[in-house]
Design an enzyme around this catalytic site. Sequence first.
Site, PDB file in Angstrom:
ATOM      1  CG  ASP A 210      -1.968   0.844   1.258  1.00  0.00           C
ATOM      2  OD1 ASP A 210      -2.228   2.002   0.015  1.00  0.00           O
ATOM      3  OD2 ASP A 210      -3.478   0.657   1.787  1.00  0.00           O
ATOM      4  CG  HIS A 302      -7.566   0.761  -5.705  1.00  0.00           C
ATOM      5  ND1 HIS A 302      -8.754   2.183  -5.519  1.00  0.00           N
ATOM      6  CD2 HIS A 302      -6.359   1.445  -5.169  1.00  0.00           C
ATOM      7  CE1 HIS A 302      -7.618   2.798  -4.309  1.00  0.00           C
ATOM      8  NE2 HIS A 302      -6.235   2.601  -4.303  1.00  0.00           N
TER       9      HIS A 302
END
Length: 391
Positions: A210, A302
């Site tokens: 992330d 995403h």
Amino acid sequence: MTGRPSRRQLFGVAGAAAVGAAAGGAIVAVDNEAPQQPPVRAISPYGEHQPAIAGPTPEHAELVALNLLPETDKAALGRLMRLWSDDIVALADGRPAPGDSTPELAVANVALTTTVGLGPRVFELTGHKPPGLDDLPVMRHDRLEPAWSGGDLLVMVGADDAVSVVHAVRRLVADAKPFATPLWRQTGFWNSTGADGRPVTGRNLFGQVDGTGNPAVGTPDFDHTVWSSDGPEWFRRGTTLVVRRIRMNLDAWDELTRSEQERAVGRTLSTGAPLTGSAEHDELDLQARDADGRLVIAENSHARLSHHSVNDGRRIFRKGLNYVQDNGPTRESGLIFLSHQADVAGQFLPLLARLDAADALNDWTTTIGSAVFALPPGFQADSWLAHELLS
């Protein structure tokens, strides 16, 4: 700013001694008389910018939002910033803050940092609001709860040591009591060190690497993305922060196959590499198609929707903190999403709208908290936080 050494640096000598002892049954003599230098993990509280912004994500952190009391005016807010600045310096140095009732908990070399932010309502008192600093509109997939949203002030404390974080927050909140009252608190954790002791990007609780797409700290791209060069003079060299508390449905995520998870993200979970590459920092090939003619990186993935190339070059500098909250026999898990950018309205809001409209991860995530803050520039030993705004 002095960064903390890696775990490889901290434990390398001991590891080498252990290997030498194991090889062929050899005995390694250790010179106990040699001076042992403690690891230096202190981060200076001074600088052009508040130091935690461009620094690594802390292992432990707590964020506290506060609302100003009705009687707190601009002059009173200036007094609070002076108090907090003194606290920040003392705590970063491992010294007890003035009036500390538990001075033994103030310890050095834990990489402690404190970041302070000002919410939109503060500028009703002071004027000179940075452009675009307004509460975010409620998105279609948001389910915002007052318990995690808004705030006039923010203090975020991070460190290697959870006790130091709790102690620092306690002091800062105590000193704020005549001026402001806590609105919400959020605690989180992050692991940005790999098994070999080297820095890594870190993973959220979906297992996703992330933050890969961030601009590199210290580059012109980073400076342009994060530091303000427009707006009020006091805010030059400052930045803005968006805090979004995102609840993650881990049980439903676990029901997906690995390929379904990776198609939603647009990256492999094992390495963080884009589905069109082999290493984490490989560029995305957004035109690549598989043997069936499908886009390898899906339209609603995403990685595609958040990429700067499909957002007119807009970028943010994102960090995250994992969180878990036990509610009796049940547990809520999620991500405290932290986004730094020079201009919330110009950089973050268009990206948020695109993700809200189509991001595949919306099926397993729900944003339940939202807040925005202006983070003043740093300060030097002869000054204090936000002095140009509040003097």
